[in-house]
Design an enzyme around this catalytic site. Structure first.
Site, mmCIF file in Angstrom:
data_model
loop_
_atom_site.group_PDB
_atom_site.id
_atom_site.type_symbol
_atom_site.label_atom_id
_atom_site.label_comp_id
_atom_site.label_asym_id
_atom_site.label_seq_id
_atom_site.Cartn_x
_atom_site.Cartn_y
_atom_site.Cartn_z
ATOM 1 N N LYS A 164 -5.649 -5.458 -5.512
ATOM 2 C CA LYS A 164 -5.206 -4.300 -4.740
ATOM 3 C C LYS A 164 -6.408 -3.384 -4.598
ATOM 4 O O LYS A 164 -7.051 -3.011 -5.606
ATOM 5 C CB LYS A 164 -4.063 -3.556 -5.456
ATOM 6 C CG LYS A 164 -3.427 -2.462 -4.594
ATOM 7 C CD LYS A 164 -2.652 -3.066 -3.435
ATOM 8 C CE LYS A 164 -1.951 -1.988 -2.617
ATOM 9 N NZ LYS A 164 -1.140 -2.551 -1.534
ATOM 10 N N SER A 233 -5.234 -7.022 -0.948
ATOM 11 C CA SER A 233 -4.348 -6.150 -0.173
ATOM 12 C C SER A 233 -4.820 -4.720 -0.326
ATOM 13 O O SER A 233 -5.091 -4.266 -1.441
ATOM 14 C CB SER A 233 -2.900 -6.267 -0.667
ATOM 15 O OG SER A 233 -2.389 -7.573 -0.471
ATOM 16 N N ARG A 328 1.752 -13.119 9.235
ATOM 17 C CA ARG A 328 2.668 -13.229 8.092
ATOM 18 C C ARG A 328 3.922 -14.006 8.471
ATOM 19 O O ARG A 328 4.418 -14.842 7.719
ATOM 20 C CB ARG A 328 3.044 -11.846 7.562
ATOM 21 C CG ARG A 328 2.021 -11.235 6.621
ATOM 22 C CD ARG A 328 2.591 -10.008 5.915
ATOM 23 N NE ARG A 328 2.916 -8.933 6.834
ATOM 24 C CZ ARG A 328 2.121 -7.907 7.118
ATOM 25 N NH1 ARG A 328 0.935 -7.831 6.569
ATOM 26 N NH2 ARG A 328 2.507 -6.959 7.951
ATOM 27 N N GLY A 358 -7.619 -19.079 8.313
ATOM 28 C CA GLY A 358 -6.885 -19.758 7.246
ATOM 29 C C GLY A 358 -6.704 -18.860 6.049
ATOM 30 O O GLY A 358 -6.697 -17.636 6.167
#
Length: 369
Positions: A164, A233, A328, A358
């Protein structure tokens, strides 16, 4: 040598603030809250800068766990690594995956390497360091520390590194400018890609996948540089990188194993099958005796060259829906069909996480024999 036992629990959620499933498992004694090391979640937000379902989810979990850990909610985040990934487009189902760890005596009948988990974090990063070599270097150090925490010495035993990382806001850009420094970009949304990409390159450096001489100008340009196991993320809620390393270790007495493969593009079903086969469970319906699918973790992105196997895609040109949401949904549907469940963790934005277009895919299986 220290022996640990790692637990993995997938819990469906009715909304980003729903903690009832986790509390039920704690109440029944299935999960010891004191053993929780990390929680990875998929929330039904937009996955963008203003996706507050991530922060809401973490706040709800911290408030719910605080009484069980005898800590105020704001201190829970110092103890447990939370990674909330927004965006459950298509068939993706909101859920959390809870990882626990405790020290145990290694049973005599366990052989081989089993799932292990380690956690570390970088120092707080300055806005002008995001997407640049400082973030790469600091991430690489944290990955090494998390490997040590997991009892993993061989980089080949690392199968997934979840990070994160922070992003830029107008205030953070202005703070850098006040110090006479420029940020990698002034776009909050664009900064998410820079931060994800630099963090992924830090993983690649730590694991020896690429040489350590990565430059600022390589980020989001040298797409031939990537990690095969990084999943990053970006979020507004922090200014440091939280690093979670998942791999197999001889120091683990867990009843789980993890394997991985790398998708070459968004329709690479063969790579998903390879990841499933890496833990010897195969495609749905999984009928392998003594093994059970727990969860799948993957990265997804719209191919930056605008095509998939020679055919044009429109994900990058859609002004109504961002390309990360398209990706997604596409990859989530593919994985769900092969896995037989829509509660899988698919995160958008795979800059330097696998080859362009990918991304890595990791599978955790329970050995129930």
């Amino acid at each position: 040598m220290r022996t640990t036992s790692v637990g993995v629990f997938k819990v469906a959620t009715k909304g980003p603030g729903d903690v009832s499933g986790l509390m039920s498992m704690i109440g029944s004694g299935t999960i010891d809250p004191k053993s929780i090391l990390a929680i990875l979640g998929k929330t039904e937000g937009n996955g963008g800068v203003n996706d507050f379902t991530r922060e809401y989810g973490v706040a709800a979990l911290c408030a719910a766990l605080a009484p069980h850990l005898a800590l105020p909610p704001h201190e829970i985040e110092q103890r447990i690594a939370f990674v909330m990934s927004g965006g459950t487009e298509g068939v993706l189902s909101p859920h959390i995956t809870v990882f626990t760890r405790r020290e145990v005596e290694r049973p005599a009948d366990i052989s081989g390497k089993r799932l292990s988990i380690g956690m570390a974090h970088t120092r707080d990063l300055l806005p002008e360091e995001l997407g640049r070599s400082a973030q790469i270097t600091e991430t690489a150090r944290a990955v090494k520390a998390a490997m040590a925490d997991a009892g993993i010495s061989d980089s080949d035993d690392v199968h997934f590194v979840q990070i994160k990382c922070p992003l830029l806001t107008s205030d953070r850009v202005e703070a850098a400018a006040a110090r006479g420094n420029k940020t990698a970009t002034t776009s909050a949304y664009g900064s998410m890609a820079y931060s994800r990409g630099a963090s992924a390159l830090g993983v690649a450096v730590a694991l020896g996948e690429i040489a350590p001489d990565v430059r600022d100008e390589d980020v989001l340009r040298r797409y031939d540089l990537f990690s095969k196991v990084a999943s990053t993320s970006a979020g507004i809620e922090l200014m440091h990188n939280v690093v979670i390393v998942l791999g197999n270790s001889a120091s683990s007495a867990s009843e789980f194993e993890i394997g991985h493969a790398v998708m070459d593009d968004a329709i690479d079903a063969a790579a998903i099958m390879s990841a499933l086969n890496d833990v010897r469970i195969g495609a749905a319906p999984q009928a392998t005796k003594g093994r059970e699918l727990v969860n799948i973790f993957a990265k997804a992105e719209a191919s930056p060259d605008g095509s998939v196997r020679g055919l044009r895609h429109t994900m990058l040109e859609d002004t109504d829906i961002s390309s990360t949401r398209h990706a997604r949904a596409a990859v989530g549907g593919l994985i769900a069909g092969l896995a037989g469940t829509s509660a899988v963790y698919v995160s958008g934005g795979a800059e330097h996480q696998g080859p362009p277009g990918g991304g890595p895919v990791a599978v955790i299986a329970r050995l129930s024999d």
